[in-house]
Write a protein that holds these residues in place. Structure first.
Motif, mmCIF file in Angstrom:
data_model
loop_
_atom_site.group_PDB
_atom_site.id
_atom_site.type_symbol
_atom_site.label_atom_id
_atom_site.label_comp_id
_atom_site.label_asym_id
_atom_site.label_seq_id
_atom_site.Cartn_x
_atom_site.Cartn_y
_atom_site.Cartn_z
ATOM 1 N N THR A 94 -29.571 86.489 -48.029
ATOM 2 C CA THR A 94 -30.610 87.089 -47.205
ATOM 3 C C THR A 94 -30.194 88.500 -46.817
ATOM 4 O OG1 THR A 94 -31.176 84.928 -46.317
ATOM 5 C CG2 THR A 94 -31.946 86.834 -45.079
ATOM 6 N N LEU A 99 -29.337 82.222 -46.702
ATOM 7 C CA LEU A 99 -28.901 82.339 -45.320
ATOM 8 C C LEU A 99 -27.412 82.069 -45.186
ATOM 9 C CD1 LEU A 99 -29.430 82.700 -42.306
ATOM 10 C CD2 LEU A 99 -30.117 80.291 -42.199
ATOM 11 N N ILE A 118 -32.218 84.780 -36.164
ATOM 12 C CA ILE A 118 -31.615 85.630 -37.189
ATOM 13 C C ILE A 118 -31.989 87.081 -36.917
ATOM 14 C CG2 ILE A 118 -31.393 86.012 -39.673
ATOM 15 C CD1 ILE A 118 -32.692 83.131 -39.945
ATOM 16 N N CYS A 163 -34.912 82.641 -46.950
ATOM 17 C CA CYS A 163 -33.946 81.780 -46.238
ATOM 18 C C CYS A 163 -34.602 80.938 -45.166
ATOM 19 C CB CYS A 163 -32.794 82.606 -45.646
ATOM 20 S SG CYS A 163 -33.131 83.362 -44.050
ATOM 21 N N CYS A 164 -35.824 80.450 -45.395
ATOM 22 C CA CYS A 164 -36.561 79.863 -44.295
ATOM 23 C C CYS A 164 -37.109 78.476 -44.595
ATOM 24 C CB CYS A 164 -37.744 80.757 -43.939
ATOM 25 S SG CYS A 164 -37.257 82.422 -43.512
#
Length: 301
Positions: free
Chosen positions: A174, A149, A215, A14-15
């Protein structure tokens, strides 16, 4: 090959990494915003069709809506992963809108929405979601369908908003313990590409991402007995990471199972031919899951 590998894995976790830190950022404006005081958002009753920028607590949020509303039927809200935007979900939105009212939005720092004024938390990004729901669904029910995410944000949001969230679909969301999973799967002593991957992802989770979102790990809280479907990828691309890939795949799969605690009416399935972007690789699986959950939510009313 290393560049390609890093890109796919960063998406899976999720980055999207940015170079700068968060020095001098002030998130008080979003943290202290009370969405229920923003009565003007609900007062604006014209139905959004197509893409439009709306105001949420003084921030510009890009929203897209399509399909006809049906009495009592939930509005489907599509939530993109990090580094993506609502445009990537356009094809799925078009298909779903043939039978349902569907909206999507770019979170602050993503797509065509404005940039956040400071560091964001899961709470503050949830307040933006509340502002969007107030505008596109009013007091009506919604089904949240989130990828990566976006799935994590949806799953964290639902337990505190059971009055309006009546169903959730998580598409390779995620993990609720992803920060710890990365640290455990890739030790600090790792070298080479795995070490770079570890460092980059830890930085992202600390807020070094376009959304400036910090997060955090946490327990999965229940949203009651709403219908929930969790879909995990079947193509184990994380296993391609030298030495540590199999551990990452196991951690990811365990994270998907953890999300089942979101509801007493939840189920897990696997998109056998899909990588991380399930709604792109096997859109029919994503569409059918969202339609099932939406139908169940409508019938439960």
């Amino acid at each position: 090959m290393i560049r390609k590998l890093k890109t796919s894995v960063m998406a899976a976790l999720c980055c999207t990494v940015i170079g700068g830190g968060l020095a001098g950022c002030d998130g008080d404006a979003m943290e202290n915003w009370d969405p229920f005081a923003a009565a003007t958002q609900k007062a604006d009753a014209d139905l959004i069709s197509g893409t439009k920028k709306i105001d949420v607590a003084g921030q510009s949020v890009n929203v897209s809506c399509s399909g006809d509303p049906a009495q009592g039927a939930p509005v489907i809200i599509l939530m993109h992963g990090a580094g993506d935007g609502l445009d990537k979900m356009a094809a799925v939105q078009k298909t779903l809108s043939e039978k349902n009212r569907v909206c999507s939005y770019d979170r602050l720092g993503s797509g065509a929405s404005g940039k956040p004024e400071g560091a964001q938390s899961l709470d503050s990004t949830g307040k933006v979601l509340t502002g969007v729901l107030d505008r596109v669904a009013g007091d009506g029910p919604v089904v949240l369908a989130g990828h990566s995410l976006g799935g994590l944000i949806a799953a964290r949001y639902a337990p505190d908003h059971q009055d309006r969230v009546k169903g959730v679909v998580l598409m390779d969301a995620t993990s609720p313990t992803m920060l710890g999973d990365i640290k455990k799967a890739i030790p600090e002593s790792a070298k080479g590409p795995a070490a770079e991957m570890r460092a980059q992802n830890l930085a992202v989770f600390e807020g070094q991402n376009p959304e400036m979102l910090v997060i955090t790990d946490g327990e999965v809280r229940s949203a009651g007995n709403i219908p929930v479907e969790v879909i995990q990828h079947g193509q184990q691309y994380l296993a391609a990471i030298p030495e540590y890939g199999p551990s990452l795949e196991k951690a990811w799969a365990a994270g998907q199972r953890k999300w089942l605690a979101l509801s007493s009416d939840s189920k897990l399935s696997t998109a056998a031919k899909s990588g991380h972007h399930i709604y792109v690789d096997q859109p029919e699986i994503a569409v059918k899951a969202i339609q099932r959950v939406t139908s169940q939510a409508a019938n439960a009313r």
